[in-house]
Design a protein around this motif. Structure first.
Motif, PDB file in Angstrom:
ATOM      1  N   THR A  11       0.875  -1.168   0.000  1.00  0.00           N
ATOM      2  CA  THR A  11       0.000   0.000   0.000  1.00  0.00           C
ATOM      3  C   THR A  11       0.919   1.228   0.000  1.00  0.00           C
ATOM      4  N   ASN A  12       0.383   2.408  -0.066  1.00  0.00           N
ATOM      5  CA  ASN A  12       1.269   3.571  -0.017  1.00  0.00           C
ATOM      6  C   ASN A  12       0.579   4.725   0.676  1.00  0.00           C
ATOM      7  N   ILE A  13       1.385   5.544   1.306  1.00  0.00           N
ATOM      8  CA  ILE A  13       0.848   6.698   2.039  1.00  0.00           C
ATOM      9  C   ILE A  13       1.467   7.946   1.440  1.00  0.00           C
ATOM     10  N   ALA A  14       0.617   8.873   1.013  1.00  0.00           N
ATOM     11  CA  ALA A  14       1.156  10.061   0.349  1.00  0.00           C
ATOM     12  C   ALA A  14       1.677  11.058   1.376  1.00  0.00           C
ATOM     13  N   VAL A  15       2.927  11.498   1.179  1.00  0.00           N
ATOM     14  CA  VAL A  15       3.454  12.574   2.028  1.00  0.00           C
ATOM     15  C   VAL A  15       3.326  13.919   1.302  1.00  0.00           C
ATOM     16  N   ILE A  16       3.250  13.871  -0.013  1.00  0.00           N
ATOM     17  CA  ILE A  16       2.798  15.038  -0.791  1.00  0.00           C
ATOM     18  C   ILE A  16       1.575  14.513  -1.535  1.00  0.00           C
ATOM     19  N   LYS A  17       0.433  15.106  -1.236  1.00  0.00           N
ATOM     20  CA  LYS A  17      -0.829  14.506  -1.669  1.00  0.00           C
ATOM     21  C   LYS A  17      -1.193  14.770  -3.126  1.00  0.00           C
ATOM     22  N   TYR A  18      -1.861  13.783  -3.678  1.00  0.00           N
ATOM     23  CA  TYR A  18      -2.524  13.935  -4.990  1.00  0.00           C
ATOM     24  C   TYR A  18      -3.955  14.339  -4.681  1.00  0.00           C
ATOM     25  N   TRP A  19      -4.384  15.458  -5.218  1.00  0.00           N
ATOM     26  CA  TRP A  19      -5.785  15.870  -5.017  1.00  0.00           C
ATOM     27  C   TRP A  19      -6.199  16.719  -6.207  1.00  0.00           C
ATOM     28  N   GLY A  20      -6.982  16.167  -7.102  1.00  0.00           N
ATOM     29  CA  GLY A  20      -7.469  16.901  -8.264  1.00  0.00           C
ATOM     30  C   GLY A  20      -6.969  16.283  -9.556  1.00  0.00           C
ATOM     31  N   ASP A  23      -7.838  15.123 -16.063  1.00  0.00           N
ATOM     32  CA  ASP A  23      -8.603  14.263 -16.970  1.00  0.00           C
ATOM     33  C   ASP A  23      -9.208  13.139 -16.129  1.00  0.00           C
ATOM     34  N   GLU A  24     -10.524  13.091 -16.093  1.00  0.00           N
ATOM     35  CA  GLU A  24     -11.223  12.130 -15.233  1.00  0.00           C
ATOM     36  C   GLU A  24     -11.157  10.713 -15.782  1.00  0.00           C
ATOM     37  N   ALA A  25     -11.198  10.579 -17.121  1.00  0.00           N
ATOM     38  CA  ALA A  25     -11.240   9.234 -17.707  1.00  0.00           C
ATOM     39  C   ALA A  25      -9.877   8.556 -17.599  1.00  0.00           C
ATOM     40  N   LEU A  26      -8.829   9.307 -17.940  1.00  0.00           N
ATOM     41  CA  LEU A  26      -7.482   8.718 -17.905  1.00  0.00           C
ATOM     42  C   LEU A  26      -6.854   8.810 -16.509  1.00  0.00           C
ATOM     43  N   ILE A  27      -7.524   9.512 -15.608  1.00  0.00           N
ATOM     44  CA  ILE A  27      -6.999   9.781 -14.261  1.00  0.00           C
ATOM     45  C   ILE A  27      -5.613  10.429 -14.345  1.00  0.00           C
ATOM     46  N   LEU A  28      -5.616  11.688 -14.791  1.00  0.00           N
ATOM     47  CA  LEU A  28      -4.376  12.464 -14.866  1.00  0.00           C
ATOM     48  C   LEU A  28      -4.448  13.556 -13.801  1.00  0.00           C
ATOM     49  N   PRO A  29      -3.426  13.672 -12.956  1.00  0.00           N
ATOM     50  CA  PRO A  29      -3.501  14.585 -11.817  1.00  0.00           C
ATOM     51  C   PRO A  29      -3.113  16.022 -12.175  1.00  0.00           C
ATOM     52  N   ILE A  30      -3.421  16.947 -11.273  1.00  0.00           N
ATOM     53  CA  ILE A  30      -3.026  18.345 -11.499  1.00  0.00           C
ATOM     54  C   ILE A  30      -1.713  18.666 -10.776  1.00  0.00           C
ATOM     55  N   ASN A  31      -1.166  17.715 -10.063  1.00  0.00           N
ATOM     56  CA  ASN A  31       0.157  17.943  -9.470  1.00  0.00           C
ATOM     57  C   ASN A  31       0.890  16.615  -9.258  1.00  0.00           C
ATOM     58  N   ASP A  32       2.218  16.713  -9.122  1.00  0.00           N
ATOM     59  CA  ASP A  32       3.011  15.537  -8.763  1.00  0.00           C
ATOM     60  C   ASP A  32       2.655  15.143  -7.331  1.00  0.00           C
ATOM     61  N   SER A  33       2.947  13.917  -6.942  1.00  0.00           N
ATOM     62  CA  SER A  33       2.746  13.532  -5.540  1.00  0.00           C
ATOM     63  C   SER A  33       3.829  12.527  -5.167  1.00  0.00           C
ATOM     64  N   ILE A  34       4.072  12.411  -3.866  1.00  0.00           N
ATOM     65  CA  ILE A  34       5.108  11.479  -3.399  1.00  0.00           C
ATOM     66  C   ILE A  34       4.537  10.611  -2.289  1.00  0.00           C
ATOM     67  N   SER A  35       4.788   9.315  -2.387  1.00  0.00           N
ATOM     68  CA  SER A  35       4.334   8.436  -1.312  1.00  0.00           C
ATOM     69  C   SER A  35       5.535   7.719  -0.742  1.00  0.00           C
ATOM     70  N   GLU A  36       5.316   7.145   0.413  1.00  0.00           N
ATOM     71  CA  GLU A  36       6.450   6.509   1.057  1.00  0.00           C
ATOM     72  C   GLU A  36       6.076   5.189   1.694  1.00  0.00           C
ATOM     73  N   ILE A  37       7.066   4.467   1.955  1.00  0.00           N
ATOM     74  CA  ILE A  37       7.088   3.260   2.768  1.00  0.00           C
ATOM     75  C   ILE A  37       6.086   2.214   2.310  1.00  0.00           C
TER      76      ILE A  37
END
Ligand code: DP6
Length: 319
Positions: A11-20, A23-37
């Motif tokens: 599983t992954n926990i975002a330390v810099i979150k993806y939110w937004g 493109d809804e169909a392809l699931i493309l985000p409006i920002n980079d995000s970082i997850s850890e551990i």
């Protein structure tokens, strides 16, 4: 004959979150995000379709099995999946499940795509799932192309890079969240001015600093960035119309406890982050700090008093 493929994803926990999404169909985000551990541990159709497109001929001479790539469509696939992580903790178990589905199906169907490409398929099941293709610290690069081909996850560091860190998960409530991430972020994209500011002005710099902190195992920066990003994500939720409340009073009390503890220690010892729910993910600098902090947490939040119970991930001998 039966062909088997097994896979295991974290599983992954975002330390810099993806939110937004852009493109809804392809699931493309409006920002980079970082997850850890890596904590080993509905939208399957598009993933299945994408993997099938890439399926290849397969032959196992010993078993006398020969499958042409076009035949994969006609075969029945039985999927048995289990979670070794408490689902009640609400910790991206669907991300891990989707990533595992894509990874294992790819293995079964002799897909030759690399991890980056597999991550972009997992992304089409659920955005955060793309980060679960790898363990360790992972960055989901938002990408620029309309077809999403450059919106992939990359591993920043593997799981051995910073293995002093200890994660404590405080399960504040095991109730199903009221607003799903998908609909919550849709509402935020449509109504929150803070989200635009966050994605364009705040996150790009924060991602660079976070990469630096991870590279140097700089816990002070890591903790400050993690807490700030969690708080800004929840501020965006409040800035959404109608406002979305993922954290509750217990979550807020946990934040205060961590802030006070860090203040009294002089430098941050514990970081907190909350996803789309009230449960706290607490990251301690090392085992000693984790043990200390957990004792404090259990003192202020005795499990018999309310619905908070704590899970210590990994080595339970810490207490
Ligand atoms: C708050 O990946 O669950 O956990 O792409 O719509 O399936 P969909 O959303 P999802 O959103 C996760 C949001 C988050 C932050 C994060 O994991 O980065």
């Amino acid at each position: 004959w039966v062909l088997m493929a097994t896979g295991r994803t974290p599983t992954n926990i975002a330390v810099i979150k993806y939110w937004g999404k852009r493109d809804e169909a392809l699931i493309l985000p409006i920002n980079d995000s970082i997850s850890e551990i890596s904590l080993l541990g509905g939208r399957f159709q598009s993933c299945l379709r994408e993997i099938r497109k890439r399926a290849r001929d397969f032959e196992d001479k010993e078993k006398g099995v020969k499958i042409k790539k076009e035949d994969w469509d006609k075969l029945h696939v039985h999927i048995a999946s289990y979670n070794n992580f408490p689902t009640a903790a609400g910790l991206a178990s669907s991300a891990a499940g989707l990533a595992c589905f894509v990874f294992t199906l790819g293995k079964l169907m002799n897909v030759k795509e690399d991890y980056g490409e597999l991550s972009s398929i997992a992304r089409q099941g659920s955005g955060s799932a793309c980060r679960s293709i790898y363990g360790g610290f992972v960055k989901w690069c938002m990408g620029e192309k309309d077809d999403g081909s450059d919106s992939i996850a990359v591993q920043l560091a593997d799981e051995t890079h910073w293995n002093d860190l200890v994660i404590i998960i405080a399960v504040v409530s095991s109730k199903q969240k009221e607003t799903s991430s998908t609909s919550g972020m849709r509402d935020s994209v449509e109504t929150s001015p803070l989200l635009q500011y966050r994605a364009q002005t705040v996150v790009p710099g924060r991602v660079l600093k976070m990469e630096e902190a991870i590279k140097n195992r700089d816990f002070e920066s890591f903790a400050k960035l993690t807490c700030a990003d969690s708080n800004q994500f929840h501020a965006v939720c409040l800035d959404t119309s109608p406002p979305i409340f993922y954290m509750n009073d217990t979550s807020h009390r946990i934040i205060s406890l961590v802030e006070k503890w860090n203040h009294s220690e002089g430098t941050p010892q514990v970081a907190y982050t909350f996803d789309a729910g009230p449960n706290a993910v607490l990251i301690a600098q090392n085992r000693k700090t984790a043990a200390h902090f957990l004792q404090k947490l259990l003192y202020y939040f005795p499990p018999q008093d309310n619905d908070l119970s704590s899970y210590l991930v990994g080595d339970k001998s810490i207490l």
